[in-house]
Design an enzyme around this catalytic site. Structure first.
Site, PDB file in Angstrom:
ATOM      1  N   LEU A 126       0.715   7.992 -40.776  1.00 55.04           N
ATOM      2  CA  LEU A 126       1.558   7.140 -39.766  1.00 55.04           C
ATOM      3  C   LEU A 126       1.529   8.236 -38.923  1.00 55.04           C
ATOM      4  O   LEU A 126       3.450   7.999 -37.996  1.00 55.04           O
ATOM      5  CB  LEU A 126       3.106   7.266 -41.073  1.00 55.04           C
ATOM      6  CG  LEU A 126       2.812   6.594 -42.620  1.00 55.04           C
ATOM      7  CD1 LEU A 126       4.181   7.543 -42.981  1.00 55.04           C
ATOM      8  CD2 LEU A 126       2.959   5.529 -42.139  1.00 55.04           C
ATOM      9  N   GLY A 130       3.638  10.911 -40.006  1.00 54.33           N
ATOM     10  CA  GLY A 130       2.697  12.117 -41.215  1.00 54.33           C
ATOM     11  C   GLY A 130       2.068  11.359 -42.034  1.00 54.33           C
ATOM     12  O   GLY A 130       1.566  10.722 -41.735  1.00 54.33           O
ATOM     13  N   GLY A 156      -7.166  10.680 -38.299  1.00 52.04           N
ATOM     14  CA  GLY A 156      -6.629  10.274 -39.881  1.00 52.04           C
ATOM     15  C   GLY A 156      -8.820  10.346 -39.943  1.00 52.04           C
ATOM     16  O   GLY A 156      -8.580  10.718 -41.395  1.00 52.04           O
ATOM     17  N   ASP A 157      -9.465  10.999 -39.102  1.00 50.62           N
ATOM     18  CA  ASP A 157     -10.922  11.407 -39.786  1.00 50.62           C
ATOM     19  C   ASP A 157     -11.347  12.503 -40.789  1.00 50.62           C
ATOM     20  O   ASP A 157     -11.658  13.418 -41.647  1.00 50.62           O
ATOM     21  CB  ASP A 157     -11.866  11.528 -39.133  1.00 50.62           C
ATOM     22  CG  ASP A 157     -12.311   9.899 -38.544  1.00 50.62           C
ATOM     23  OD1 ASP A 157     -12.057   8.402 -39.166  1.00 50.62           O
ATOM     24  OD2 ASP A 157     -12.716  10.229 -36.908  1.00 50.62           O
TER      25      ASP A 157
END
Length: 319
Positions: free
Chosen positions: A232, A236, A262-263
């Site tokens: 998000l 978070g 995100g990775d």
């Protein structure tokens, strides 16, 4: 470090990047459309979502095998970078040139990405990759599949790869978008990590708040996916299983580059899975590592010290 945790580092993790890239990161004051823009600095690094995951796992000392398609000078550059960090390379070579991705970071706070489409993969190259992948899963303990799909590759490729991974007895983590994600979840991977837009795409409508996001993720869990982790951004991470729903709120960090955060979440969860950590601990660590990642210029690179410092500042709310 307890022996059980140390031993997990020797379990080979396979990262699959079907459309890797050389990431060119520029810095400037501001980006002006329709005008000449002179960059202040430029940095070339091996990139692509799965490549970023591999780099973070290697920072933590985990054994990593990297697979996917590489071609041309840019492909050679990526393979050399992976060899330098001692990741085992099992890439399938293609005739086309591996793409470059441009990330322009401006002082005014805007981050602009320009992404090339990548090479077209032939039927023969795809067949070779499937053979290479089948061999690779037989040597690994966990599979992570990340990123977009190059031209020439069928939309259901991730579904095929998940099925092959599951047949080998492995848990599969899938982090992609669009049609590739829609087809990929049909094979029921162990975990997926959509962002809000990707989750909305899967359910076919807008999701206005945490409650709706959680309910949408819960429905995916009811289809057999054991863990749905929704990223998000500044808000978070939302972790959803059939048993519980947890919302991690990261501490405020001065963001330098958000590309690849995100990775870092995916890499963190892979480590937690191998260590057998509970959802609460895994989520807290992933939020801390992701927050630390925003404080560095290079994608796939974090300060391990900062990540540990932020760990106790992450707030977890049970929903």
């Amino acid at each position: 470090m307890p022996d059980g945790i140390a031993e997990t580092r020797w379990i080979m993790i396979l990262t699959v990047t079907l459309n890797p890239a050389v990431d060119k990161t520029y810095t400037t004051g501001s980006l002006m459309l329709g005008q000449v823009n002179r960059m202040r600095t430029v940095n070339n690094i091996a990139g692509g979502k799965g490549i970023n995951v591999a780099k973070i796992l290697r920072q933590y000392g985990y054994e990593v095998m990297t697979a996917g398609f590489l071609g041309g000078y840019t492909g050679q550059f990526i393979e050399k970078c992976m060899e330098e960090i001692h990741a085992e390379c099992r890439f399938t070579k293609v005739a086309g040139e591996t793409r470059s991705s441009i990330n322009i970071i401006a002082e005014d706070g805007y981050v602009t990405e320009v992404l090339e489409p990548g090479p077209t993969v032939s039927a023969q190259e795809l067949e070779r990759f499937m053979e290479d992948y089948k061999k690779a899963v037989g040597e690994c303990g966990l599979v992570i599949m990340s990123g977009s799909v190059a031209k020439g590759i069928p939309a259901d490729i991730y579904g095929q790869l998940v099925e092959m991974g599951k047949e080998a007895g492995l848990r599969c983590i899938l982090d992609t978008s669009g049609e590739a994600l829609l087809h990929g979840i049909k094979a029921v991977p162990f975990m997926i990590k959509p962002n809000q837009k990707e989750l909305e795409y899967l359910v076919g409508h807008r999701l206005k708040d945490i409650g709706e996001l959680g309910e949408a993720a819960k429905k995916l869990c009811q289809r057999g996916i054991e863990h749905v982790l929704v990223s998000l951004g500044k808000k978070g991470l939302l972790s959803v299983t059939e048993k519980e729903m947890l919302w991690a709120k990261p501490p405020a960090v001065k963001a330098i580059n958000t590309v690849g955060c995100g990775d870092s979440v995916v890499a963190s969860y892979a480590m937690s899975l191998l260590k057998g950590e509970d959802d609460y601990t895994a989520l807290k660590r992933a939020a801390a590592i992701s927050a630390a990642h925003t404080a560095t210029l290079e994608s796939g690179d974090i300060s391990l010290e900062l990540a540990e410092e932020l760990l106790e500042k992450v707030q977890i709310e049970k929903r």
